[in-house]
Design a protein around this motif. Structure first.
Motif, PDB file in Angstrom:
ATOM      1  N   PHE A 109       0.835  -1.197   0.000  1.00  0.00           N
ATOM      2  CA  PHE A 109       0.000   0.000   0.000  1.00  0.00           C
ATOM      3  C   PHE A 109       0.874   1.254   0.000  1.00  0.00           C
ATOM      4  CE2 PHE A 109      -2.384   3.239   2.422  1.00  0.00           C
ATOM      5  CZ  PHE A 109      -3.483   3.390   1.584  1.00  0.00           C
ATOM      6  N   LEU A 110       1.910   1.265   0.829  1.00  0.00           N
ATOM      7  CA  LEU A 110       2.830   2.403   0.878  1.00  0.00           C
ATOM      8  C   LEU A 110       3.646   2.506  -0.404  1.00  0.00           C
ATOM      9  CD1 LEU A 110       4.029   1.978   4.561  1.00  0.00           C
ATOM     10  CD2 LEU A 110       2.467   3.704   3.687  1.00  0.00           C
ATOM     11  N   LEU A 111       4.068   1.370  -0.944  1.00  0.00           N
ATOM     12  CA  LEU A 111       4.816   1.391  -2.204  1.00  0.00           C
ATOM     13  C   LEU A 111       3.964   1.969  -3.329  1.00  0.00           C
ATOM     14  CD1 LEU A 111       6.675  -2.062  -2.205  1.00  0.00           C
ATOM     15  CD2 LEU A 111       7.567   0.184  -1.575  1.00  0.00           C
ATOM     16  N   GLY A 112       2.676   1.604  -3.347  1.00  0.00           N
ATOM     17  CA  GLY A 112       1.788   2.141  -4.371  1.00  0.00           C
ATOM     18  C   GLY A 112       1.627   3.644  -4.261  1.00  0.00           C
ATOM     19  N   LEU A 125      -2.808  -2.956 -16.681  1.00  0.00           N
ATOM     20  CA  LEU A 125      -4.148  -3.223 -17.210  1.00  0.00           C
ATOM     21  C   LEU A 125      -5.155  -2.170 -16.749  1.00  0.00           C
ATOM     22  CD1 LEU A 125      -4.425  -7.116 -16.855  1.00  0.00           C
ATOM     23  CD2 LEU A 125      -4.189  -5.790 -18.957  1.00  0.00           C
ATOM     24  N   SER A 126      -4.971  -1.648 -15.555  1.00  0.00           N
ATOM     25  CA  SER A 126      -5.914  -0.644 -15.052  1.00  0.00           C
ATOM     26  C   SER A 126      -5.768   0.683 -15.782  1.00  0.00           C
ATOM     27  CB  SER A 126      -5.706  -0.431 -13.546  1.00  0.00           C
ATOM     28  OG  SER A 126      -4.434   0.134 -13.291  1.00  0.00           O
ATOM     29  N   SER A 127      -4.562   0.975 -16.278  1.00  0.00           N
ATOM     30  CA  SER A 127      -4.337   2.262 -16.944  1.00  0.00           C
ATOM     31  C   SER A 127      -4.327   2.167 -18.463  1.00  0.00           C
ATOM     32  CB  SER A 127      -2.993   2.846 -16.482  1.00  0.00           C
ATOM     33  OG  SER A 127      -1.922   1.982 -16.838  1.00  0.00           O
ATOM     34  N   ALA A 184       0.455 -13.071  -3.696  1.00  0.00           N
ATOM     35  CA  ALA A 184       0.025 -12.264  -4.837  1.00  0.00           C
ATOM     36  C   ALA A 184      -1.188 -11.392  -4.514  1.00  0.00           C
ATOM     37  CB  ALA A 184      -0.272 -13.168  -6.032  1.00  0.00           C
ATOM     38  N   VAL A 185      -2.176 -11.944  -3.813  1.00  0.00           N
ATOM     39  CA  VAL A 185      -3.428 -11.208  -3.583  1.00  0.00           C
ATOM     40  C   VAL A 185      -3.207  -9.953  -2.742  1.00  0.00           C
ATOM     41  CG1 VAL A 185      -5.718 -11.323  -2.538  1.00  0.00           C
ATOM     42  CG2 VAL A 185      -4.895 -13.204  -3.969  1.00  0.00           C
ATOM     43  N   PRO A 186      -2.588 -10.044  -1.541  1.00  0.00           N
ATOM     44  CA  PRO A 186      -2.375  -8.800  -0.782  1.00  0.00           C
ATOM     45  C   PRO A 186      -1.439  -7.829  -1.478  1.00  0.00           C
ATOM     46  CG  PRO A 186      -1.265 -10.659   0.278  1.00  0.00           C
ATOM     47  CD  PRO A 186      -2.146 -11.227  -0.777  1.00  0.00           C
ATOM     48  N   SER A 187      -0.513  -8.350  -2.279  1.00  0.00           N
ATOM     49  CA  SER A 187       0.417  -7.471  -3.001  1.00  0.00           C
ATOM     50  C   SER A 187      -0.315  -6.632  -4.033  1.00  0.00           C
ATOM     51  CB  SER A 187       1.504  -8.300  -3.675  1.00  0.00           C
ATOM     52  OG  SER A 187       2.231  -9.060  -2.745  1.00  0.00           O
ATOM     53  N   VAL A 188      -1.146  -7.308  -4.842  1.00  0.00           N
ATOM     54  CA  VAL A 188      -1.878  -6.593  -5.896  1.00  0.00           C
ATOM     55  C   VAL A 188      -2.881  -5.614  -5.287  1.00  0.00           C
ATOM     56  CG1 VAL A 188      -3.518  -6.875  -7.787  1.00  0.00           C
ATOM     57  CG2 VAL A 188      -1.567  -8.412  -7.611  1.00  0.00           C
ATOM     58  N   LEU A 227      -4.572  -0.086  -4.434  1.00  0.00           N
ATOM     59  CA  LEU A 227      -5.199   0.907  -3.562  1.00  0.00           C
ATOM     60  C   LEU A 227      -4.248   2.073  -3.284  1.00  0.00           C
ATOM     61  CD1 LEU A 227      -7.029  -1.401  -0.974  1.00  0.00           C
ATOM     62  CD2 LEU A 227      -8.073   0.001  -2.772  1.00  0.00           C
ATOM     63  N   GLY A 228      -2.981   1.744  -3.033  1.00  0.00           N
ATOM     64  CA  GLY A 228      -2.003   2.800  -2.795  1.00  0.00           C
ATOM     65  C   GLY A 228      -1.794   3.675  -4.009  1.00  0.00           C
ATOM     66  N   ALA A 229      -1.800   3.078  -5.204  1.00  0.00           N
ATOM     67  CA  ALA A 229      -1.604   3.853  -6.429  1.00  0.00           C
ATOM     68  C   ALA A 229      -2.751   4.837  -6.659  1.00  0.00           C
ATOM     69  CB  ALA A 229      -1.468   2.914  -7.624  1.00  0.00           C
ATOM     70  N   ARG A 230      -3.958   4.440  -6.309  1.00  0.00           N
ATOM     71  CA  ARG A 230      -5.107   5.359  -6.459  1.00  0.00           C
ATOM     72  C   ARG A 230      -4.946   6.568  -5.553  1.00  0.00           C
ATOM     73  NH1 ARG A 230      -9.740   3.343  -8.918  1.00  0.00           N
ATOM     74  NH2 ARG A 230     -11.019   4.759  -7.684  1.00  0.00           N
TER      75      ARG A 230
END
Length: 310
Positions: A44-47, A89-91, A260-264, A269-272
């Motif tokens: 989350f912080l990395l994002g 993929l989101s962007s 993978a799941v908590p990482s993604v 969320l952090g990137a948003r």
């Protein structure tokens, strides 16, 4: 806000480092569910810091998680590809709709990079983890050097495109909404760009990191693509390249949902939040923070691979 974010990042890393060291010796006295929660918080912080720093979350994910969490490097690389893939993929659709991503430019580059990424993923899984760890450390230190030295040109001058670029119709236009300017673009040194993307694909597959740190300088500095178009096209290329390499890790059983799941989720969320705070945070301070963390993680990966630092 920035000081608080830096303090939280440093606190998380300081907490995880001794726990990781303990897990290498005596059995860890930590409940299994602590690690996914810590991984979610870290990602989350990395994002958050990845967006203002202008670097993909996957580039930060692999060296940091591999250094401070007690997970095997293969699982970290598999999750790293999914992190980079989810961001791309989101962007990607938005970039194509806005004209900041060129499908014409993407396809020839992505075909070569995707094929080489598959080979890189197979090679990375076949090599000993210690050897990959050393090469990862060298690569991360190289990324730090690229980030320090590369200062792209917003509108590079391409007087004449080469024959290959004209044959592939690698030209077009887009509207820079910030300035209201309609930008006509064309590329040159196409063969060198294709060769560079082939090498980039190998590195992306072998180390499980998104290659946005390399895509943008090659598109902008080598091929003469405008900087915003280079950044947008890089995101579209990543959506194809990372998916190719991710299938190899998935087929080999190197994608663990617990990682993978908590990482993604954490990174997305952090990137948003990072995108919303982009105009409030000091991008230069964030960039210095990222460079410092990458420098430390690269040195740790290098020393860990050689056995100097367990």
């Amino acid at each position: 806000m920035l000081r608080a974010a830096i303090g939280v990042v440093c606190g998380v890393l300081a907490t995880l480092a001794p726990a990781h060291a303990a897990s290498l010796g005596a059995p860890a006295q930590v409940a299994w569910w602590i690690w996914p929660l810590a991984l979610f918080a870290c990602c989350f912080l990395l994002g958050i810091v990845a967006v203002p720093a202008g670097i993909g979350g996957g580039t930060l994910f692999v060296p940091i998680v591999a250094s401070f969490f007690p997970f095997h490097l293969d699982f970290v690389r598999g999750a790293g590809l999914l992190v980079a893939l989810a961001s791309a993929l989101s962007s990607g659709p938005m970039l194509l709709r806005s004209g900041l991503g060129s499908l014409r430019l993407t396809l020839p580059l992505a075909v070569l990079a995707s094929a080489s990424a598959i080979g890189g993923a197979m090679l990375g899984l076949a090599l000993p983890a210690a050897a990959v760890q050393v090469m990862l450390g060298v690569l991360v230190l190289g990324i730090v050097g690229v980030m320090l030295l590369s200062h792209g040109s917003e509108y590079p001058l391409v007087r004449r495109s080469d024959l290959l670029a004209r044959s592939l119709a690698l030209h077009g236009m887009f509207v820079d909404r910030a300035s209201g300017r309609t930008v006509q673009w064309q590329v040159h040194h196409t063969l060198g760009g294709l060769a560079a993307f082939t090498v980039i694909g190998v590195m992306a597959g072998m180390f499980g990191i998104g290659a946005g740190w390399a895509n943008v300088p090659v598109l902008n500095l080598v091929m003469g693509t405008p900087l915003k178009l280079a950044a947008g096209t890089s995101g579209v290329v990543l959506s194809l390249v990372d998916s190719s390499a991710a299938w190899v890790y998935l087929h080999r059983g190197a994608v663990l949902p617990l990682i993978a799941v908590p990482s993604v989720l954490g990174t997305m969320l952090g990137a948003r939040i990072g995108a919303r705070l982009l105009h409030r945070l000091d991008a230069r301070a964030i960039r210095r923070l990222v460079l410092g963390v990458l420098l430390f993680a690269g040195l740790r990966a290098l020393l860990k691979g050689t056995g100097v630092w367990p």
